[in-house]
Design a protein around this motif. Structure first.
Motif, PDB file in Angstrom:
ATOM      1  N   VAL A   1      35.515  31.703  74.648  1.00 30.14           N
ATOM      2  CA  VAL A   1      35.195  33.115  74.831  1.00 30.14           C
ATOM      3  C   VAL A   1      35.634  33.877  73.589  1.00 30.14           C
ATOM      4  CG1 VAL A   1      35.658  35.185  76.210  1.00 30.14           C
ATOM      5  CG2 VAL A   1      35.455  32.950  77.337  1.00 30.14           C
ATOM      6  N   LEU A   2      34.721  34.662  73.045  1.00 32.90           N
ATOM      7  CA  LEU A   2      35.024  35.492  71.880  1.00 32.90           C
ATOM      8  C   LEU A   2      34.613  36.929  72.152  1.00 32.90           C
ATOM      9  CD1 LEU A   2      33.600  33.220  69.028  1.00 32.90           C
ATOM     10  CD2 LEU A   2      35.988  33.465  69.696  1.00 32.90           C
ATOM     11  N   ALA A   3      35.382  37.861  71.640  1.00 33.23           N
ATOM     12  CA  ALA A   3      34.982  39.264  71.708  1.00 33.23           C
ATOM     13  C   ALA A   3      33.664  39.418  70.962  1.00 33.23           C
ATOM     14  CB  ALA A   3      36.053  40.150  71.088  1.00 33.23           C
ATOM     15  N   ALA A   4      32.807  40.282  71.457  1.00 34.32           N
ATOM     16  CA  ALA A   4      31.483  40.464  70.867  1.00 34.32           C
ATOM     17  C   ALA A   4      31.575  40.756  69.369  1.00 34.32           C
ATOM     18  CB  ALA A   4      30.738  41.581  71.588  1.00 34.32           C
ATOM     19  N   GLY A   5      32.487  41.619  68.976  1.00 36.25           N
ATOM     20  CA  GLY A   5      32.636  41.960  67.560  1.00 36.25           C
ATOM     21  C   GLY A   5      33.070  40.777  66.715  1.00 36.25           C
ATOM     22  N   ARG A   6      33.829  39.875  67.296  1.00 34.41           N
ATOM     23  CA  ARG A   6      34.297  38.699  66.547  1.00 34.41           C
ATOM     24  C   ARG A   6      33.136  37.774  66.211  1.00 34.41           C
ATOM     25  NH1 ARG A   6      37.014  37.126  62.523  1.00 34.41           N
ATOM     26  NH2 ARG A   6      37.956  35.066  62.717  1.00 34.41           N
ATOM     27  N   VAL A   7      32.163  37.652  67.080  1.00 36.13           N
ATOM     28  CA  VAL A   7      30.989  36.834  66.780  1.00 36.13           C
ATOM     29  C   VAL A   7      30.282  37.385  65.543  1.00 36.13           C
ATOM     30  CG1 VAL A   7      28.750  36.010  67.618  1.00 36.13           C
ATOM     31  CG2 VAL A   7      30.706  36.123  69.179  1.00 36.13           C
ATOM     32  N   ALA A   8      30.146  38.689  65.470  1.00 39.60           N
ATOM     33  CA  ALA A   8      29.522  39.319  64.303  1.00 39.60           C
ATOM     34  C   ALA A   8      30.313  39.020  63.029  1.00 39.60           C
ATOM     35  CB  ALA A   8      29.389  40.822  64.516  1.00 39.60           C
ATOM     36  N   GLU A   9      31.633  39.080  63.115  1.00 43.28           N
ATOM     37  CA  GLU A   9      32.474  38.785  61.947  1.00 43.28           C
ATOM     38  C   GLU A   9      32.306  37.340  61.495  1.00 43.28           C
ATOM     39  OE1 GLU A   9      35.993  41.930  63.271  1.00 43.28           O
ATOM     40  OE2 GLU A   9      36.402  39.786  63.309  1.00 43.28           O
ATOM     41  N   LEU A  10      32.220  36.416  62.431  1.00 44.22           N
ATOM     42  CA  LEU A  10      32.070  35.001  62.070  1.00 44.22           C
ATOM     43  C   LEU A  10      30.718  34.730  61.428  1.00 44.22           C
ATOM     44  CD1 LEU A  10      33.710  33.380  65.216  1.00 44.22           C
ATOM     45  CD2 LEU A  10      34.700  33.586  62.915  1.00 44.22           C
ATOM     46  N   VAL A  11      29.670  35.334  61.957  1.00 42.23           N
ATOM     47  CA  VAL A  11      28.341  35.180  61.355  1.00 42.23           C
ATOM     48  C   VAL A  11      28.358  35.713  59.927  1.00 42.23           C
ATOM     49  CG1 VAL A  11      25.940  36.010  61.451  1.00 42.23           C
ATOM     50  CG2 VAL A  11      27.045  35.131  63.520  1.00 42.23           C
ATOM     51  N   GLU A  12      28.960  36.869  59.750  1.00 40.39           N
ATOM     52  CA  GLU A  12      29.043  37.476  58.412  1.00 40.39           C
ATOM     53  C   GLU A  12      29.857  36.617  57.450  1.00 40.39           C
ATOM     54  OE1 GLU A  12      28.324  40.068  55.366  1.00 40.39           O
ATOM     55  OE2 GLU A  12      27.432  40.157  57.352  1.00 40.39           O
ATOM     56  N   ALA A  13      30.905  35.983  57.931  1.00 40.68           N
ATOM     57  CA  ALA A  13      31.794  35.184  57.085  1.00 40.68           C
ATOM     58  C   ALA A  13      31.199  33.829  56.696  1.00 40.68           C
ATOM     59  CB  ALA A  13      33.127  34.958  57.804  1.00 40.68           C
ATOM     60  N   CYS A  14      30.172  33.396  57.383  1.00 43.12           N
ATOM     61  CA  CYS A  14      29.605  32.075  57.109  1.00 43.12           C
ATOM     62  C   CYS A  14      28.908  32.062  55.747  1.00 43.12           C
ATOM     63  CB  CYS A  14      28.624  31.678  58.205  1.00 43.12           C
ATOM     64  SG  CYS A  14      27.984  30.004  57.973  1.00 43.12           S
TER      65      CYS A  14
ATOM     66  N   THR B   1      36.482  22.606  72.101  1.00 45.63           N
ATOM     67  CA  THR B   1      35.510  22.987  71.070  1.00 45.63           C
ATOM     68  C   THR B   1      34.084  22.896  71.574  1.00 45.63           C
ATOM     69  OG1 THR B   1      35.252  20.765  70.140  1.00 45.63           O
ATOM     70  CG2 THR B   1      37.023  22.146  69.219  1.00 45.63           C
ATOM     71  N   THR B   2      33.226  23.647  70.943  1.00 48.83           N
ATOM     72  CA  THR B   2      31.786  23.555  71.151  1.00 48.83           C
ATOM     73  C   THR B   2      31.115  23.987  69.857  1.00 48.83           C
ATOM     74  OG1 THR B   2      29.956  24.081  72.653  1.00 48.83           O
ATOM     75  CG2 THR B   2      31.493  25.880  72.135  1.00 48.83           C
ATOM     76  N   THR B   3      29.934  23.456  69.603  1.00 51.05           N
ATOM     77  CA  THR B   3      29.256  23.720  68.340  1.00 51.05           C
ATOM     78  C   THR B   3      27.901  24.362  68.591  1.00 51.05           C
ATOM     79  OG1 THR B   3      30.380  21.882  67.252  1.00 51.05           O
ATOM     80  CG2 THR B   3      28.335  22.638  66.244  1.00 51.05           C
ATOM     81  N   ARG B   4      27.571  25.339  67.762  1.00 46.05           N
ATOM     82  CA  ARG B   4      26.265  26.002  67.798  1.00 46.05           C
ATOM     83  C   ARG B   4      25.728  26.075  66.381  1.00 46.05           C
ATOM     84  NH1 ARG B   4      27.763  25.429  72.356  1.00 46.05           N
ATOM     85  NH2 ARG B   4      27.374  26.792  74.129  1.00 46.05           N
ATOM     86  N   ASN B   5      24.397  26.076  66.260  1.00 45.73           N
ATOM     87  CA  ASN B   5      23.850  26.298  64.928  1.00 45.73           C
ATOM     88  C   ASN B   5      23.923  27.788  64.613  1.00 45.73           C
ATOM     89  OD1 ASN B   5      21.331  27.594  65.671  1.00 45.73           O
ATOM     90  ND2 ASN B   5      20.525  25.579  66.187  1.00 45.73           N
ATOM     91  N   LEU B   6      23.862  28.102  63.335  1.00 44.42           N
ATOM     92  CA  LEU B   6      24.022  29.490  62.904  1.00 44.42           C
ATOM     93  C   LEU B   6      22.929  30.381  63.487  1.00 44.42           C
ATOM     94  CD1 LEU B   6      25.476  31.650  61.263  1.00 44.42           C
ATOM     95  CD2 LEU B   6      24.179  30.884  59.253  1.00 44.42           C
ATOM     96  N   ARG B   7      21.715  29.868  63.602  1.00 43.92           N
ATOM     97  CA  ARG B   7      20.633  30.681  64.176  1.00 43.92           C
ATOM     98  C   ARG B   7      20.971  31.109  65.605  1.00 43.92           C
ATOM     99  NH1 ARG B   7      18.349  26.413  62.045  1.00 43.92           N
ATOM    100  NH2 ARG B   7      17.663  25.586  64.044  1.00 43.92           N
ATOM    101  N   THR B   8      21.560  30.214  66.380  1.00 41.04           N
ATOM    102  CA  THR B   8      21.951  30.555  67.749  1.00 41.04           C
ATOM    103  C   THR B   8      23.042  31.618  67.739  1.00 41.04           C
ATOM    104  OG1 THR B   8      21.331  28.395  68.611  1.00 41.04           O
ATOM    105  CG2 THR B   8      22.958  29.640  69.882  1.00 41.04           C
ATOM    106  N   LEU B   9      24.026  31.472  66.862  1.00 40.57           N
ATOM    107  CA  LEU B   9      25.090  32.474  66.801  1.00 40.57           C
ATOM    108  C   LEU B   9      24.556  33.847  66.415  1.00 40.57           C
ATOM    109  CD1 LEU B   9      27.295  30.182  67.134  1.00 40.57           C
ATOM    110  CD2 LEU B   9      28.663  31.789  65.842  1.00 40.57           C
TER     111      LEU B   9
END
Length: 179
Positions: free
Chosen positions: A75-88, A160-168
């Motif tokens: 579980v991640l805060a919604a804003g944290r998902v945005a930060e991770l996508v940006e950091a990739c 752990t679980t893995t997703r592709n960047l497009r899904t994130l």
């Protein structure tokens, strides 16, 4: 109310099949609001008055009760998902490689996975934070890639679980709509 992205581990593979409408109904009946599923691979956005740790615990209990399997989620805060996508640092779409992000509910387990991947010859990965590790796999060879084989080991299953960047990116966009 806070918005969260929830990533279920191991559904609709290996015999654990859950229809997204049933998942949405179960989470709603367990007290979550604004529940929306994305794709058929266990990606959910929702809102709750609870913190992330409590949301994780409640969802795992809800899934175990509703569907009768040993459920694990990140579980991640919604804003944290945005930060991770940006950091990739890797591309969203590339003909030669696919970008994946492994998410973890236990930083120590991700530390171990990160170290194991770094020891692989030719491995390309980047730690995005205590809960995320981005890595590349050759197009058409993801499951055969050395890092994928390490990350699929049973010891990482519960955390752990893995997703592709497009899904994130899709999850980020859906989670942003919760605000």
């Amino acid at each position: 109310m806070s918005g969260y992205a929830v990533f279920l581990r191991g559904i609709n593979v290996g015999g654990i099949n859950i229809r997204m409408a049933d998942l949405r109904d179960a989470l709603t009946s367990c007290g979550f609001a604004d529940v929306k599923t994305l794709l058929a691979s266990g990606n959910v956005v929702l809102t709750s008055e609870q913190g992330a740790a409590a949301v994780k615990q409640q969802i795992e209990e809800c899934l175990r009760t509703s569907f009768g399997y040993d459920a694990w989620v990140v579980v991640l805060a919604a804003g944290r998902v945005a930060e991770l996508v940006e950091a990739c640092p890797y591309p969203e779409d590339d003909r030669e490689t696919h970008t994946y992000i492994t998410l973890a509910s236990d930083a120590a387990m991700l530390d171990e996975l990160d170290a194991a991947g770094a020891a692989l010859e030719g491995s390309e990965q980047k730690r995005l934070g205590p809960e995320a590790l981005a890595w590349l796999a050759p197009a058409g060879g993801t499951l055969d890639s050395p890092f994928s084989k390490i990350s699929s080991k049973a010891r990482f299953k519960a955390t752990t679980t893995t997703r592709n960047l497009r899904t994130l990116i899709k999850v980020r966009d859906a989670a942003a709509a919760l605000s």
